[in-house]
Design a protein around this motif. Sequence first.
Motif, short mmCIF file in Angstrom:
data_model
loop_
_atom_site.label_atom_id
_atom_site.label_comp_id
_atom_site.label_asym_id
_atom_site.label_seq_id
_atom_site.Cartn_x
_atom_site.Cartn_y
_atom_site.Cartn_z
N TYR A 6 0.84 -1.20 0.00
CA TYR A 6 0.00 0.00 0.00
C TYR A 6 0.87 1.24 0.00
CZ TYR A 6 -3.63 -3.23 1.64
OH TYR A 6 -4.52 -4.28 1.76
N LYS A 7 0.72 2.09 -1.00
CA LYS A 7 1.49 3.33 -1.02
C LYS A 7 0.55 4.53 -1.23
CE LYS A 7 5.19 1.47 0.16
NZ LYS A 7 6.45 1.14 -0.47
N GLY A 8 1.14 5.72 -1.22
CA GLY A 8 0.34 6.94 -1.23
C GLY A 8 -0.62 7.09 -2.41
N ALA A 55 -8.18 8.25 -1.12
CA ALA A 55 -8.00 9.04 0.10
C ALA A 55 -6.86 8.39 0.85
CB ALA A 55 -9.28 9.04 0.94
N GLU A 56 -6.52 8.94 2.01
CA GLU A 56 -5.42 8.35 2.74
C GLU A 56 -5.76 6.91 3.16
OE1 GLU A 56 -2.53 9.34 6.53
OE2 GLU A 56 -4.14 10.74 6.02
N ARG A 57 -4.92 5.99 2.77
CA ARG A 57 -5.11 4.56 3.05
C ARG A 57 -6.42 4.00 2.52
NH1 ARG A 57 -1.90 2.44 7.71
NH2 ARG A 57 -0.24 3.97 8.03
N LYS A 58 -7.05 4.68 1.55
CA LYS A 58 -8.24 4.13 0.90
C LYS A 58 -7.99 4.01 -0.59
CE LYS A 58 -12.48 4.60 2.04
NZ LYS A 58 -13.84 5.17 2.22
N MET A 117 10.89 1.47 -8.41
CA MET A 117 9.62 2.05 -8.83
C MET A 117 8.96 1.07 -9.79
SD MET A 117 7.41 4.48 -8.64
CE MET A 117 8.22 5.89 -7.90
N ILE A 118 7.75 0.66 -9.46
CA ILE A 118 6.97 -0.20 -10.35
C ILE A 118 5.81 0.62 -10.87
CG2 ILE A 118 5.71 -2.38 -10.55
CD1 ILE A 118 7.28 -3.53 -8.29
N SER A 119 5.73 0.74 -12.20
CA SER A 119 4.71 1.61 -12.82
C SER A 119 3.96 0.86 -13.90
CB SER A 119 5.38 2.82 -13.50
OG SER A 119 6.21 3.50 -12.60
N LEU A 120 2.65 1.04 -13.91
CA LEU A 120 1.82 0.50 -14.98
C LEU A 120 1.20 1.66 -15.75
CD1 LEU A 120 0.51 -1.93 -16.42
CD2 LEU A 120 -1.35 -1.78 -14.78
N ARG A 128 -1.69 6.20 -15.51
CA ARG A 128 -0.40 5.73 -15.00
C ARG A 128 -0.50 5.52 -13.49
NH1 ARG A 128 5.33 6.20 -16.67
NH2 ARG A 128 6.55 6.23 -14.75
N LEU A 129 -0.12 4.33 -13.05
CA LEU A 129 -0.18 3.99 -11.62
C LEU A 129 1.23 3.66 -11.15
CD1 LEU A 129 -3.34 1.87 -12.19
CD2 LEU A 129 -3.26 3.71 -10.50
N ASN A 130 1.73 4.43 -10.18
CA ASN A 130 3.09 4.27 -9.68
C ASN A 130 3.09 3.71 -8.27
OD1 ASN A 130 4.41 5.49 -11.90
ND2 ASN A 130 3.90 7.53 -11.11
N VAL A 131 3.90 2.71 -8.04
CA VAL A 131 4.06 2.19 -6.68
C VAL A 131 5.54 2.14 -6.33
CG1 VAL A 131 3.61 0.26 -5.11
CG2 VAL A 131 1.93 0.85 -6.87
N PRO A 132 6.01 3.03 -5.46
CA PRO A 132 7.40 2.94 -5.01
C PRO A 132 7.53 1.77 -4.04
CG PRO A 132 6.27 4.75 -3.90
CD PRO A 132 5.29 4.17 -4.88
#
Lengths: 196, 196, 196, 196
Positions: free
Chosen positions: A19-21, A61-64, A124-127, A139-143
């Motif tokens: 879970y990231k921002g 939202a935060e953590r949602k 960084m994993i990005s779709l 674009r969805l980024n997950v550090p």
Amino acid sequence: SATGNSSANARLFAPYKIYKGKAALSVDPILPTFSKINSGTGGLRVDRCGVIMLTFCPAIAERKYDWEKCQKFALSPTEVGSLISMSAHGASEFYHDPSMKSSNAGQVSKKLSIKALDGGNSYMISLTVTNNILKSTERLNVPVTTAEFAVLKTACSFALPHIIGWDRLTNQLPKGIEGSPSKVNPKQHFDLEWDR
Amino acid sequence: SATGNSSANARLFAPYKIYKGKAALSVDPILPTFSKINSGTGGLRVDRCGVIMLTFCPAIAERKYDWEKCQKFALSPTEVGSLISMSAHGASEFYHDPSMKSSNAGQVSKKLSIKALDGGNSYMISLTVTNNILKSTERLNVPVTTAEFAVLKTACSFALPHIIGWDRLTNQLPKGIEGSPSKVNPKQHFDLEWDR
Amino acid sequence: SATGNSSANARLFAPYKIYKGKAALSVDPILPTFSKINSGTGGLRVDRCGVIMLTFCPAIAERKYDWEKCQKFALSPTEVGSLISMSAHGASEFYHDPSMKSSNAGQVSKKLSIKALDGGNSYMISLTVTNNILKSTERLNVPVTTAEFAVLKTACSFALPHIIGWDRLTNQLPKGIEGSPSKVNPKQHFDLEWDR
Amino acid sequence: SATGNSSANARLFAPYKIYKGKAALSVDPILPTFSKINSGTGGLRVDRCGVIMLTFCPAIAERKYDWEKCQKFALSPTEVGSLISMSAHGASEFYHDPSMKSSNAGQVSKKLSIKALDGGNSYMISLTVTNNILKSTERLNVPVTTAEFAVLKTACSFALPHIIGWDRLTNQLPKGIEGSPSKVNPKQHFDLEWDR
């Protein structure tokens, strides 16, 4: 159903979630499917190879997270090989067309990018999903931290033999235990190169 | 109980123990728990993730430890990822508040520190438990050799897929073997990106 | 016997063997033994830890070995950790006294030495057995190639979780599937640090 | 057959396939065979070691291969050890004579070559079959990417304990659980060095 033990057949949901921002990444192995071989020997053949399914869901939202707007990317065994062999300075890009070889080919394209940052201190994993009809790009980024990436590598290395069907080897009974003990043959596995 | 085979359900105690001069460290995997999914498909979902439980017990005499005064620290999957990816020059620190999100939050805090010494020739694993009410601090140090750390890394790498629930994949029967053989589909796993 | 399926209980002999000019080395995992815990919960406890048994047998002619004069050395889990973490420039020595803590202590001592040669291009594994009563010393040397050492490392890494009893985790049914689904608890594994 | 559960005995076909321009390579583990030991203890012994079978098939058109003209090469456990320990600058060559120790020895020879190219950015796997009677030589080349090689290494590392028979350890029930709990013995595994 093939068995009375329904829990053995039950689909298991055990995603590893990061879970990231701005988005969440869920990682989930999908097993191959098998079909019986016609010859009547009871043999099984891998019909459809397994994958590691990556699911990216945007944060609202935060953590949602909006679980209805998730985008999927199915890593093939060779793409998993690329992930688990990535060095601390490496980068990988994979392109999928979900409608490949159909009349809709080219309408939507997906790019998955995995990049080591800071000499392997993070990733960084990005779709990126591009819809050429709607002219839209998402674009969805997950550090990902080194520790999370180590979980991904270890879990995907564990899962790789399963998604290509090799884990089924473990479940088989040993061959040859019913027959009389065969003599040990010094050229044992060379035979296999002729006979099979 | 779900089965007549009680030994299959029995809790197993197989900690890996490292006995040192001032404290003993016991390392023990705890499996995840599962719950049934309501949909009636018999699916299972990971309910509570597994952990690697570290238990530190203080020495009271030579080769004697006070098993009543042990302190615990439960490594999450990502913290295990941090442990198994640690380099010969690395260090990791983890902070837990056992009362997190309750009214007692902040009363007790635990810090686990893992540090490579001498370029990976040995390691120090330390647990510090601070009680802010009693104004007390307890510190338990366990020096670990390269060989013992290799056992920890190998055993924790083995356990990691189990504590996230992925080992359950092995126990499932192959899907699709009852149906008629499906035709091999060249765009196989791209389908999954649409259909699921 | 606990089961009608005798083949499941049967002792399996599957040593990995390295035959060389002056001696043969046979490598064989021995599983731990378990005992029931008295509490009536059906729990099991590791009673005696497993080992990797090394058996060295002297050559008596070309490709013939004297299987009656073999010498054994049982690697503990931590000694296995030392083997599998050995670098291409490393060396390990282990000392065992088979009569340790008995009245015969010190009569016989065994030294196992594993040494990388040529920057990891080959290895020498040597067992020296010294009998202080008979004033005799026997030394058995087995040179090992990089490929053979890779088999040793991979097979011993695989076996390590088994000899400490952690593979039994796989055989357990998932916990909690019989009860009603518990609510997901955000502080899940912190609880474990209190309750257990 | 030993069991009513025929699917457990069924031969499984789950090759990992690499399709390239001039040839396809199929990689498939073959399990060892076991025989019962005469002593009546129900023990099993590995009779014939397993292998990783490599099958090379020549291309006859774009994405079409002549499955009737394939050539096989069976990697022994030690040859698998060589493959999985190969560095990014390494090379391995293996020679097999499928008629070794028979009257046809020397008629046909097979050479398998695995070579890292570009500092590990790709690999070339080549099988050369020389028939000294027909004075013919056939060479099948399969270029392999880093990602595909990572799949090979991971899958072969997984399979290695299976082809030497060590995976059977997992299926055994724990020993000693029927008897009364034995006392913990501080010199536990030293005993094994005497008694066995």
